[in-house]
Scaffold this motif. Structure first.
Motif, mmCIF file in Angstrom:
data_model
loop_
_atom_site.group_PDB
_atom_site.id
_atom_site.type_symbol
_atom_site.label_atom_id
_atom_site.label_comp_id
_atom_site.label_asym_id
_atom_site.label_seq_id
_atom_site.Cartn_x
_atom_site.Cartn_y
_atom_site.Cartn_z
ATOM 1 N N LYS A 166 -0.208 3.061 38.322
ATOM 2 C CA LYS A 166 0.406 4.383 38.272
ATOM 3 C C LYS A 166 -0.407 5.417 39.043
ATOM 4 O O LYS A 166 0.142 6.344 39.627
ATOM 5 C CB LYS A 166 0.540 4.845 36.809
ATOM 6 C CG LYS A 166 1.505 4.009 35.999
ATOM 7 C CD LYS A 166 1.658 4.513 34.586
ATOM 8 C CE LYS A 166 0.441 4.317 33.737
ATOM 9 N NZ LYS A 166 0.096 2.900 33.492
ATOM 10 N N THR A 167 -1.729 5.228 39.046
ATOM 11 C CA THR A 167 -2.586 6.252 39.636
ATOM 12 C C THR A 167 -2.221 6.539 41.086
ATOM 13 O O THR A 167 -2.085 7.695 41.482
ATOM 14 C CB THR A 167 -4.064 5.803 39.572
ATOM 15 O OG1 THR A 167 -4.320 5.341 38.259
ATOM 16 C CG2 THR A 167 -4.984 6.926 39.923
ATOM 17 N N ILE A 168 -2.051 5.490 41.842
ATOM 18 C CA ILE A 168 -1.795 5.701 43.266
ATOM 19 C C ILE A 168 -0.447 6.404 43.469
ATOM 20 O O ILE A 168 -0.306 7.266 44.338
ATOM 21 C CB ILE A 168 -1.864 4.351 44.038
ATOM 22 C CG1 ILE A 168 -1.984 4.603 45.531
ATOM 23 C CG2 ILE A 168 -0.680 3.486 43.756
ATOM 24 C CD1 ILE A 168 -3.368 5.004 45.930
ATOM 25 N N GLN B 284 -12.673 9.481 35.337
ATOM 26 C CA GLN B 284 -12.261 8.301 36.091
ATOM 27 C C GLN B 284 -11.180 8.645 37.123
ATOM 28 O O GLN B 284 -11.226 8.206 38.265
ATOM 29 C CB GLN B 284 -11.729 7.270 35.108
ATOM 30 C CG GLN B 284 -11.534 5.916 35.704
ATOM 31 C CD GLN B 284 -11.165 4.933 34.593
ATOM 32 O OE1 GLN B 284 -11.999 4.566 33.769
ATOM 33 N NE2 GLN B 284 -9.908 4.559 34.562
ATOM 34 N N HIS B 285 -10.241 9.473 36.716
ATOM 35 C CA HIS B 285 -9.212 9.915 37.658
ATOM 36 C C HIS B 285 -9.847 10.687 38.820
ATOM 37 O O HIS B 285 -9.449 10.553 39.972
ATOM 38 C CB HIS B 285 -8.205 10.835 36.967
ATOM 39 C CG HIS B 285 -7.110 10.101 36.261
ATOM 40 N ND1 HIS B 285 -6.392 9.085 36.853
ATOM 41 C CD2 HIS B 285 -6.590 10.240 35.031
ATOM 42 C CE1 HIS B 285 -5.496 8.642 36.003
ATOM 43 N NE2 HIS B 285 -5.592 9.311 34.887
ATOM 44 N N TYR B 286 -10.819 11.512 38.468
ATOM 45 C CA TYR B 286 -11.479 12.318 39.484
ATOM 46 C C TYR B 286 -12.164 11.414 40.501
ATOM 47 O O TYR B 286 -12.021 11.592 41.717
ATOM 48 C CB TYR B 286 -12.490 13.241 38.809
ATOM 49 C CG TYR B 286 -13.362 14.011 39.760
ATOM 50 C CD1 TYR B 286 -12.840 15.047 40.528
ATOM 51 C CD2 TYR B 286 -14.718 13.703 39.897
ATOM 52 C CE1 TYR B 286 -13.644 15.763 41.400
ATOM 53 C CE2 TYR B 286 -15.533 14.412 40.764
ATOM 54 C CZ TYR B 286 -14.985 15.436 41.519
ATOM 55 O OH TYR B 286 -15.786 16.132 42.391
ATOM 56 N N VAL C 235 0.884 14.637 34.049
ATOM 57 C CA VAL C 235 0.317 14.452 32.723
ATOM 58 C C VAL C 235 0.130 12.970 32.496
ATOM 59 O O VAL C 235 1.088 12.221 32.446
ATOM 60 C CB VAL C 235 1.263 15.012 31.640
ATOM 61 C CG1 VAL C 235 0.610 14.919 30.276
ATOM 62 C CG2 VAL C 235 1.665 16.438 31.961
ATOM 63 N N ASP C 236 -1.134 12.563 32.404
ATOM 64 C CA ASP C 236 -1.378 11.162 32.092
ATOM 65 C C ASP C 236 -1.447 11.084 30.586
ATOM 66 O O ASP C 236 -2.457 11.376 29.983
ATOM 67 C CB ASP C 236 -2.699 10.706 32.721
ATOM 68 C CG ASP C 236 -2.851 9.200 32.639
ATOM 69 O OD1 ASP C 236 -1.961 8.546 32.069
ATOM 70 O OD2 ASP C 236 -3.855 8.685 33.142
ATOM 71 N N GLU C 237 -0.349 10.706 29.990
ATOM 72 C CA GLU C 237 -0.297 10.827 28.544
ATOM 73 C C GLU C 237 -0.802 9.570 27.869
ATOM 74 O O GLU C 237 -1.161 9.582 26.708
ATOM 75 C CB GLU C 237 1.114 11.213 28.136
ATOM 76 C CG GLU C 237 1.838 10.227 27.298
ATOM 77 C CD GLU C 237 3.114 10.824 26.753
ATOM 78 O OE1 GLU C 237 3.050 11.933 26.229
ATOM 79 O OE2 GLU C 237 4.152 10.181 26.869
HETATM 80 MG MG MG Z 1 -4.091 4.830 34.614
#
Ligand code: MG
Ligand code: ADP
Length: 740
Positions: free
Chosen positions: A315-317, A345-347, A409-411
């Motif tokens: 999903k991140t990409i 981690q997202h950063y 929003v990464d829920e």
């Molecule tokens: Mg993820």
């Protein structure tokens, strides 16, 4: 005259006090009362003879009281109340623990209806017993002969509805029976609420008849169908409830399309920018999903899209691609994560992936120094930062944007449904606030007033969730969101091998961990609790960490992670694990959410029987992220309940997140599914989205077709009536946000 809308206190037999009690149960009108359906039915027309009863069955019997009394057990010192009921020469023993309150309740010769599980009598001398039966003394109050007989006809000689009692048992099942019966008798015709063609297609019986049948089934009605809520009466009431829910959601979606949003441009330059960052070939699912998102972003109304993808589906990409579209159009993007670990981690991955794009990416976390945070916020408000990453709370509470275009929003799993709605609203407000007063603290009230006067464009919202949402829920609580599904894992992953190992064979598991470590692979070992507790014999993270370090796995590098560590400590351990400086990470479920360490290939879960299904699935999702074959080992203690057994079997049987989510929903029921009861769940009264999923699908189809085929500006009488019904019921019945 009585109508559906008549307040209950005007019903004969209901005074102000009782009305208040009923209001607490959500019953304030006659209609509410009629939606208070029996939770089961007793066949008192053909009750079972005592002689036919078999141990193990649930049964209703009608018998005569023979005698009763209280006795104490020596063992537990408990008061046990015993009542013997009989039919001819057959006898049945009924027992109530702590039954002192029943003293004097039964008189010999009285007729009683009893319901419960029949068992061999363990306390007396053979025969059958029911422990804690539900009971009703038939024809009890001396209300005079005639009244008594009339009342009795509601209690015996028919299929009798059993209602949940209220007011700590003061409003009994019998009370509801009489009140509801008299209401139905006094209620004139009930207007139809569903358009006629739909009633016809669905073969729905009229409303009033449906109420009658669901409360007072006719003699020939099948008890099995009644219990399963599948009689024509039930079907009609359930469909109606679901139909109006779906109609409301559909209208809400349509209304959202009229809000002004941002039409992002998707030209060659933007496409090139996206292409440049991609570190790998996207999967077909990723391509499809990005297309759906991009096409929403181009629309002139705000996107509200849910991106569902199992753990590790990539999903991140996709989120970063969407971010590029917004940034290349000159807007800011906020990415919010539920925890600091995840935000960080997202950063880091955003930095890595977007390295050459030249964007300003900021990380804002609660543990930063005040000055630093203030500084960062100033940059954001000035529009210097293009991508802002932080925890939900931090961003939504403290950050103003110069020009926000997209909120991601990464829920994950922890994030409730209610918060999600708040965030979306907040997102649009922050847009309002900053677009007028970019540099000072906005006064929420004036900002909101301004919004009313000239509604500015709302930013797009993309909600990512790693808990696949069962379709039934997607059709209800998430019904006003569009949904994209990543239903394919990136290539090069072999499925995780899952095994169940009883505690006695723990030594083999540790041998295996040692071998994997020798091969350079890392292991997670997860415990249900942080520390040992005298009451329960459960292995705990801290104690096992010491034991593993000193006795079981000496020589391996072991780390410890749990929720009571300071944020810095947690980060440090996580970082060492990420860098491969720790072989075995002993942890609680804090690692459940989103952690990505591809070199970790073994997940040992101790006391797997104590974890929820969604949790187990999330934990397993932490491995199988790299090229090595991965193993999930579910260790179980001695006490495994039947439900836990089902969860373990599900884990062994499938790795499909959607299947697991459906099963989880079934096992736990809709109310518990999200952890918080009722979090944004429509409060359905007669429908149950698990049991009634077939009707839910049909209701959705009919609602959508109705709106598609109708002139909504000048609705025909049928539709106007349906809208009227919806308007008067939506807020109270479905407990969701207002509808247009
Ligand atoms: Mg993820
Ligand atoms: P999640 O959906 O759980 O957030 P991530 O976005 O963290 O999943 O992706 C999981 C892993 O898969 C990451 O290491 C990511 O780099 C990798 N990945 C994602 N998409 C692809 C792809 N198309 N090809 C190869 N690897 C991919």
């Amino acid at each position: 005259m009585m109508e559906l809308t008549t307040p209950v206190q005007y019903v004969k037999g209901i005074g102000p006090r009782v009305a208040e009690v009923l209001a607490g149960k959500g019953i304030s009108t006659v209609e509410d009362l009629l939606y208070y359906l029996p939770f089961r039915y007793e066949d008192r027309l053909n009750p079972r003879g005592l002689g036919e009863l078999r141990p193990g069955e649930m049964a209703t019997v009608i018998a005569e009281v023979r005698g009763s009394g209280l006795f104490r057990t020596r063992r537990a010192g408990k008061d046990i109340f015993q009542m013997t009921a009989g039919q001819g020469r057959s006898k049945l023993t009924c027992l109530w623990f702590h039954g002192r309150y029943l003293m004097g309740k039964f008189q010999p010769g009285q007729l009683v209806a009893l319901y419960g599980k029949v068992e061999e009598n363990t306390w007396g001398r053979g025969g059958l017993q029911i422990i804690q039966p539900q009971f009703e003394i038939l024809g009890e109050n001396g209300e005079g002969e005639a009244a008594d007989r009339a009342a009795q006809s509601l209690e015996v000689g028919r299929i009798v509805p059993i209602y949940e009692s209220a007011a700590n048992g003061k409003l009994t099942s019998r009370w509801f029976r009489r009140i509801i019966h008299s209401v139905l008798e006094n209620l004139p015709e009930v207007a139809e609420s569903i358009p006629a063609p739909i009633c016809e297609r669905m073969a729905l019986i009229p409303r009033r008849q449906a109420f009658w049948q669901a409360h007072w089934p006719e003699a020939g009605e099948s008890l099995a169908k009644l219990q399963a809520a599948r009689t024509p009466g039930h079907r009609r009431l359930i469909f109606e409830e679901l139909f109006f829910l779906e109609l409301g959601l559909e209208l809400k979606r349509r209304k959202q399309r009229t809000h002004p949003g941002i039409s992002f441009e998707l030209n060659d330059r933007v496409r090139q920018a996206i292409k440049r960052i991609l570190p790998f070939h996207p999967t077909a699912a990723q391509k499809k999903v990005l297309k759906e998102i991009a096409s929403d972003m181009q629309q002139p109304f705000p996107m509200r899209r849910l991106l569902q993808g199992d753990v590790g589906s990539g999903k991140t990409i996709v989120a970063l691609e969407a971010a590029i579209i917004a940034i290349e159009n000159g807007y800011q993007v906020a990415l919010m994560a539920p925890t600091e670990i995840l935000a960080t981690q997202h950063y880091l991955s955003a930095r890595r992936i977007l390295e050459h794009a030249g964007y300003r990416i900021l990380l804002l976390t609660g543990s930063m120094e005040q000055d630093r945070k203030r500084d960062l916020r100033r940059h954001i408000a000035r529009g210097d930062a293009q991508l802002v990453i932080g925890t939900h709370a931090l961003i939504q509470e403290t950050v103003e944007f110069a020009n926000i275009g997209l909120v991601i929003v990464d829920e994950q799993h922890r994030f409730g449904v209610i918060q999600r709605f708040k965030l979306m609203r907040k997102a649009s407000e922050s847009q309002v606030e900053v677009s007028y007063e970019p540099h000072c603290t906005p006064d929420g009230a004036t900002a909101r007033r301004r919004k009313l006067s000239s509604a500015p464009a709302e930013p797009d919202t993309l909600v990512m969730t790693a808990t696949p949402i069962p379709r039934t829920l997607a059709l209800t609580i998430y019904g006003d969101l569009d949904s994209s599904v990543l239903d394919e894992l990136p290539p090069g992953r072999s499925p995780v091998i899952t095994q169940r190992v009883p505690d006695e064979r723990a030594a083999e598991v540790w041998d295996f961990v040692r071998k994997e470590a020798a091969a350079g692979h890392q292991t997670y070992v997860v415990y249900p609790v942080i520390e040992e507790n005298e009451e329960r014999e459960v292995k705990a993270a801290i104690q096992m960490y010491n034991k593993l370090r000193r006795e079981i796995l000496p020589g391996l590098r072991i780390g410890l992670l749990h929720g009571r560590l300071e944020a810095e400590e947690k980060d440090a351990v996580m970082r060492r694990f990420q860098k491969g400086e720790v072989d075995v990470l002993v942890s609680t479920t804090v690692i459940e959410v989103g952690v990505d360490v591809p070199n970790a290939s073994v997940m040992v879960i101790e006391h797997a029987e104590m974890f929820g299904l969604a949790q187990l699935h999330q934990l397993r999702g932490r491995i199988g992220r790299g090229p090595a074959q991965s193993y999930c080992i579910l260790m179980t203690g001695t006490k495994v309940s039947e439900e836990a057994e089902q969860r373990l079997q599900a884990m062994l049987g499938t790795s499909d997140g959607f299947k697991i989510a459906e099963l989880d929903l079934e096992l736990r029921g809709p109310g518990e599914f999200f952890g918080t009861r009722q979090a944004g769940m429509p409060s359905l009264r007669v429908a149950n989205i698990v049991r009634d999923r077939d009707l839910l699908e049909l209701a959705k189809k009919e609602a959508a077709a109705l709106l598609a085929d109708s002139n909504l500006e000048v609705p025909k009488p049928d539709l106007a009536r349906a809208f009227g019904h919806l308007r008067s019921h939506w807020n109270r019945r479905y407990g969701l946000v207002e509808v247009g």
